[in-house]
Design a protein around this motif. Structure first.
Motif, short mmCIF file in Angstrom:
data_model
loop_
_atom_site.label_atom_id
_atom_site.label_comp_id
_atom_site.label_asym_id
_atom_site.label_seq_id
_atom_site.Cartn_x
_atom_site.Cartn_y
_atom_site.Cartn_z
N MET A 1 0.85 -1.20 0.00
CA MET A 1 0.00 0.00 0.00
C MET A 1 0.88 1.24 0.00
SD MET A 1 -3.03 1.01 2.69
CE MET A 1 -3.87 -0.54 2.40
N THR A 2 0.42 2.26 -0.72
CA THR A 2 1.17 3.52 -0.83
C THR A 2 0.28 4.67 -0.34
OG1 THR A 2 0.40 3.75 -3.12
CG2 THR A 2 2.56 2.72 -2.77
N HIS A 3 0.85 5.89 -0.38
CA HIS A 3 0.10 7.09 -0.01
C HIS A 3 0.14 8.07 -1.17
CE1 HIS A 3 1.14 5.37 3.95
NE2 HIS A 3 -0.04 5.84 4.31
N ASP A 4 -1.00 8.72 -1.44
CA ASP A 4 -1.03 9.68 -2.53
C ASP A 4 -0.54 11.05 -2.06
OD1 ASP A 4 -3.11 11.02 -1.22
OD2 ASP A 4 -4.68 10.26 -2.54
N ILE A 5 -0.61 12.02 -2.94
CA ILE A 5 -0.05 13.34 -2.67
C ILE A 5 -0.75 14.04 -1.50
CG2 ILE A 5 -1.56 14.56 -4.29
CD1 ILE A 5 0.98 16.19 -5.10
N PHE A 6 -1.97 13.61 -1.18
CA PHE A 6 -2.70 14.20 -0.06
C PHE A 6 -2.59 13.38 1.21
CE2 PHE A 6 -5.38 15.52 -3.84
CZ PHE A 6 -4.76 16.75 -3.97
N GLY A 7 -1.72 12.36 1.17
CA GLY A 7 -1.49 11.54 2.35
C GLY A 7 -2.50 10.44 2.56
N GLN A 8 -3.34 10.18 1.56
CA GLN A 8 -4.37 9.15 1.68
C GLN A 8 -3.81 7.79 1.26
OE1 GLN A 8 -7.28 10.35 3.06
NE2 GLN A 8 -6.04 12.21 3.04
N ASP A 117 -16.02 12.66 5.83
CA ASP A 117 -16.26 12.40 7.25
C ASP A 117 -15.05 11.74 7.89
OD1 ASP A 117 -18.82 13.44 7.24
OD2 ASP A 117 -19.79 11.48 6.94
N GLU A 118 -14.46 10.80 7.16
CA GLU A 118 -13.34 10.03 7.70
C GLU A 118 -12.00 10.53 7.22
OE1 GLU A 118 -12.14 5.30 8.31
OE2 GLU A 118 -13.96 5.87 7.20
N PHE A 119 -11.99 11.12 6.02
CA PHE A 119 -10.73 11.58 5.42
C PHE A 119 -10.89 13.03 4.95
CE2 PHE A 119 -11.29 7.03 4.56
CZ PHE A 119 -10.18 6.49 5.21
N PRO A 120 -10.94 13.97 5.86
CA PRO A 120 -11.20 15.37 5.47
C PRO A 120 -10.11 15.97 4.59
CG PRO A 120 -10.53 15.23 7.78
CD PRO A 120 -10.78 13.83 7.32
N GLN A 121 -8.91 15.36 4.59
CA GLN A 121 -7.83 15.89 3.76
C GLN A 121 -7.84 15.35 2.34
OE1 GLN A 121 -4.21 15.09 5.92
NE2 GLN A 121 -4.49 16.85 7.28
N SER A 145 -19.63 22.34 3.16
CA SER A 145 -18.75 21.20 2.94
C SER A 145 -17.28 21.60 3.13
CB SER A 145 -18.96 20.65 1.53
OG SER A 145 -18.02 19.65 1.22
N ILE A 146 -16.92 22.74 2.55
CA ILE A 146 -15.53 23.19 2.62
C ILE A 146 -15.16 23.61 4.04
CG2 ILE A 146 -13.93 24.98 1.84
CD1 ILE A 146 -15.63 24.91 -0.82
N GLU A 147 -16.05 24.35 4.66
CA GLU A 147 -15.70 24.91 5.98
C GLU A 147 -15.57 23.82 7.04
OE1 GLU A 147 -18.56 28.02 6.61
OE2 GLU A 147 -17.46 29.43 5.32
N ARG A 148 -16.24 22.71 6.87
CA ARG A 148 -16.11 21.66 7.89
C ARG A 148 -14.80 20.90 7.79
NH1 ARG A 148 -17.97 16.19 7.42
NH2 ARG A 148 -18.36 15.53 5.26
N VAL A 149 -14.14 20.93 6.59
CA VAL A 149 -12.87 20.21 6.47
C VAL A 149 -11.65 21.12 6.59
CG1 VAL A 149 -13.95 18.45 5.04
CG2 VAL A 149 -12.74 20.35 3.93
N MET A 150 -11.86 22.43 6.56
CA MET A 150 -10.73 23.36 6.57
C MET A 150 -9.79 23.18 7.76
SD MET A 150 -12.06 26.98 5.00
CE MET A 150 -10.39 27.60 4.90
N PRO A 151 -10.29 22.88 8.97
CA PRO A 151 -9.36 22.71 10.09
C PRO A 151 -8.36 21.57 9.91
CG PRO A 151 -11.60 23.06 10.90
CD PRO A 151 -11.70 22.85 9.42
N ALA A 152 -8.65 20.65 9.00
CA ALA A 152 -7.75 19.52 8.79
C ALA A 152 -6.59 19.85 7.86
CB ALA A 152 -8.54 18.33 8.23
#
Length: 453
Positions: A1-8, A117-121, A145-152
């Protein structure tokens, strides 16, 4: 398994394929013309990557073309064949494609929100939720939608600049113009190729009637949209609108010929740029010459599409008054889709589609009393047709001019007051000119036609 540019986490294991996948994601965010090339390379290198097939299908649906539905279904079939090997997060994208193909675009949005919900980044999920909500006419949902994930998002997150660009646009569409302008400038500073953020600031200038500052904003920033797919035509369209508002008709026409219709595509977004600009010019008394011929020929072939009411209404702009039989055929099909129902697209054909289409047809026929009645009835729900305030303003202008020509001066003035309120209390030159006509009791159709250069 790898991680993409957003860390997912990613089910990709090949380094070259992962590099193409990262390029696809960044390309989607930047509206880059090379995105399709990277996606093609990825599908060839990793045909078992379900998420790539899902993105292909979702991208096809966003083009709003009925003839692409078989290819989108094929993408779903290929994604489903690899479903078990996909990560739970990746499967949500496949589910979103399946939902949209079933006629429930809002369910596709819900799948993206479940990812967040689980992966805001996951910036790609953010962008897709934003884009589909835009099509559905849901600016409040875009912003929430945007404002709820911005803190991440930390400052060094690869997607932060594009997140801010989307936030800028959502702020503008919900009337928070000062914050929108500041956020859009920050977005472009963090991501110099963020054409969406740059164009969000252009929207602010449009909505606040500040065309001169808008031109200053776009001047010298052409590289921020030169890399884009057909979205670059839309940015040029914004520049043309600014020239039009300043009374610089020759400049607006020049941009139409050299940039906006540089490539004679029949993509509905390109058609909407072109038809809405020509209508605005004609409402200002400009003779646009033979430019309608090309557009009406293209739009006559789209009368049976029915993918998006936003597209259909812009096709009508090219057909009413030019190819009346085709215009009537399109209006009848909109009514038939509305009666058939069964999908969210058909629901929007019913409301606001039917009333808006009847109004546009009546306006093209010179029946201004009926046009004003129908278009006024559609005003309250026209946002559900999708697009932006600036894009839908062409229908507002037609409504206003229909009312003036029908002698409904008090009703038109009320619409102008509402329009001013929605624009932060400011008015552009179009609205000011219409208020003068009301004060003088004159009809806009009596204005002398000015030939386009």
């Amino acid at each position: 398994m790898t991680h993409d540019i957003f860390g997912q986490d990613s089910s990709l294991t090949d380094a070259a394929a992962l590099q193409d996948w990262n390029a696809v994601q960044m390309g989607v965010l930047a509206h880059a013309a090379v995105t399709a090339d990277h996606l093609g390379a990825l599908l060839k290198a990793a045909p078992d990557f379900a998420l790539a097939h899902a993105i292909k299908g979702l991208s096809l649906l966003m083009l709003g073309r009925r003839e692409l539905l078989p290819a989108a279904r094929e993408a779903l079939r290929d994604a489903k064949a690899q479903y078990q090997g996909a990560l739970p997060r990746e499967r949500k994208y496949v589910d979103a494609l399946e939902n949209w193909l079933a006629g429930r675009a809002s369910q596709a949005v819900r799948r993206m929100e479940e990812v967040l919900d689980e992966f805001p980044q996951d910036t790609l999920a953010m962008k897709l939720s934003h884009g589909i909500r835009f099509i559905l006419g849901d600016p409040g949902g875009m912003r929430a939608s945007i404002e709820r994930v911005m803190p991440a998002y930390e400052p060094d997150h690869a997607g932060r600049g594009y997140l801010l660009g989307c936030h800028s646009f959502a702020l503008e569409e919900t009337g928070d113009y000062e914050r929108a302008a500041n956020t859009g400038r920050q977005a472009l500073w963090m991501a110099p190729d963020d054409a969406w953020g740059l164009h969000a600031v252009a929207h602010v200038h449009d909505m606040t009637g500040n065309a001169r500052s808008g031109l200053d904003w776009l001047e010298g920033r052409e590289q921020a949209w030169a890399h884009c797919n057909n979205f670059r035509y839309h940015v040029w369209w914004h520049k043309a609108l600014m020239h039009l508002d300043l009374g610089q008709m020759a400049e607006a026409i020049a941009l139409y010929d050299t940039e906006i219709r540089k490539d004679k595509t029949d993509d509905y977004r390109d058609i909407s740029n072109a038809t809405s600009l020509l209508v605005r010019l004609e409402l200002e008394g400009v003779d646009v010459g033979t430019r309608w011929e090309e557009l009406s020929n293209l739009c006559a072939s789209r009368t049976e599409d029915g993918s998006l009411i936003f597209a259909d209404l812009h096709y009508l702009l090219a057909l009413t008054g030019h190819r009346k039989e085709d215009a009537h055929k399109l209006v009848q099909r909109i009514h038939a889709d509305a009666e058939r129902g069964g999908s969210e697209a058909c629901a929007r054909m019913a409301d606001p589609g039917c009333a808006a289409a009847d109004g546009l047809e009546a306006f093209g026929d010179g029946n201004y009393k009926a046009a004003f009645a129908h278009l006024s009835a559609a005003r309250g729900t026209l946002q559900l047709a999708g697009g932006s305030h600036a894009q839908r303003d062409v229908f507002e202008r037609i409504t206003i001019d229909a009312g003036l020509r029908a002698g409904q001066l008090d009703a038109v003035e009320a619409i102008l007051d509402d329009r001013r309120s929605n624009r932060g209390g400011t008015e552009d030159n179009y609205a000011l000119a219409r208020r003068i006509l009301i004060a003088e009791g004159r009809n806009p159709s009596s204005a002398k036609s000015v030939p386009a250069e």
